[in-house]
Motif scaffolding. Structure first.
Motif, short mmCIF file in Angstrom:
data_model
loop_
_atom_site.label_atom_id
_atom_site.label_comp_id
_atom_site.label_asym_id
_atom_site.label_seq_id
_atom_site.Cartn_x
_atom_site.Cartn_y
_atom_site.Cartn_z
N PRO A 32 1.24 -0.87 -0.20
CA PRO A 32 0.07 -0.20 0.24
C PRO A 32 1.39 1.35 -0.27
CG PRO A 32 -0.03 -0.95 2.07
CD PRO A 32 0.95 -2.04 1.05
N THR A 33 0.32 2.30 -1.18
CA THR A 33 1.54 3.62 -0.98
C THR A 33 0.41 4.95 -0.20
OG1 THR A 33 0.72 3.86 -3.57
CG2 THR A 33 2.99 2.58 -2.52
N SER A 34 0.22 5.45 -0.12
CA SER A 34 0.23 7.17 0.36
C SER A 34 0.88 8.53 -0.80
CB SER A 34 0.15 7.64 1.47
OG SER A 34 -0.24 6.57 2.44
N LYS A 35 0.14 8.93 -1.31
CA LYS A 35 0.44 10.61 -1.56
C LYS A 35 0.07 12.02 -1.06
CE LYS A 35 0.12 10.92 -6.06
NZ LYS A 35 -0.40 10.65 -7.53
N VAL A 36 1.88 12.23 -1.14
CA VAL A 36 2.01 13.60 -0.74
C VAL A 36 2.30 14.28 -1.59
CG1 VAL A 36 3.80 14.92 0.96
CG2 VAL A 36 2.46 12.38 1.31
N GLY A 37 1.03 15.37 -1.68
CA GLY A 37 1.32 16.30 -3.42
C GLY A 37 1.25 15.32 -4.52
N ARG A 38 2.00 15.26 -5.16
CA ARG A 38 2.98 14.02 -6.10
C ARG A 38 3.52 13.25 -6.08
NH1 ARG A 38 4.44 18.32 -11.25
NH2 ARG A 38 4.40 17.02 -12.42
N THR A 39 4.56 13.29 -4.81
CA THR A 39 5.00 12.41 -4.42
C THR A 39 4.19 10.83 -3.76
OG1 THR A 39 6.90 14.00 -4.35
CG2 THR A 39 7.17 11.69 -3.35
N ARG A 40 4.95 9.81 -4.50
CA ARG A 40 4.29 8.74 -3.69
C ARG A 40 4.97 7.71 -2.44
NH1 ARG A 40 -0.56 5.71 -4.75
NH2 ARG A 40 -0.85 7.27 -6.41
#
Length: 71
Positions: A32-40
């Motif tokens: 699983p990942t998350s996005k912070v702005g445009r960064t995964r």
């Protein structure tokens, strides 16, 4: 306490795999990942769940034979 998050580049380096392989694992929904702005980013706990502990021959023999092998 805030959990550590890693970029894909840093996470791949920690796992000793390529970023391309890490992206494949993400696409297969293994990580699983998350996005912070445009960064995964990947949470530290999710990275740790991928790591399989490796033990040496001596530790394995001790565990299986209860230390009897080295007498």
């Amino acid at each position: 306490m805030v959990e550590q998050h890693y970029s894909l580049t840093r996470a791949a380096a920690l796992l000793s795999i390529s970023v391309k392989t890490l992206r494949r694992l993400i696409e297969a929904q293994s990580i699983p990942t998350s996005k912070v702005g445009r960064t995964r980013v990947i949470r530290e706990s999710d990275l740790k769940s991928l790591v399989i502990p490796v033990i040496g021959v001596n530790e394995l023999a001790d565990e299986l034979l209860g230390g009897e092998w080295n007498d």
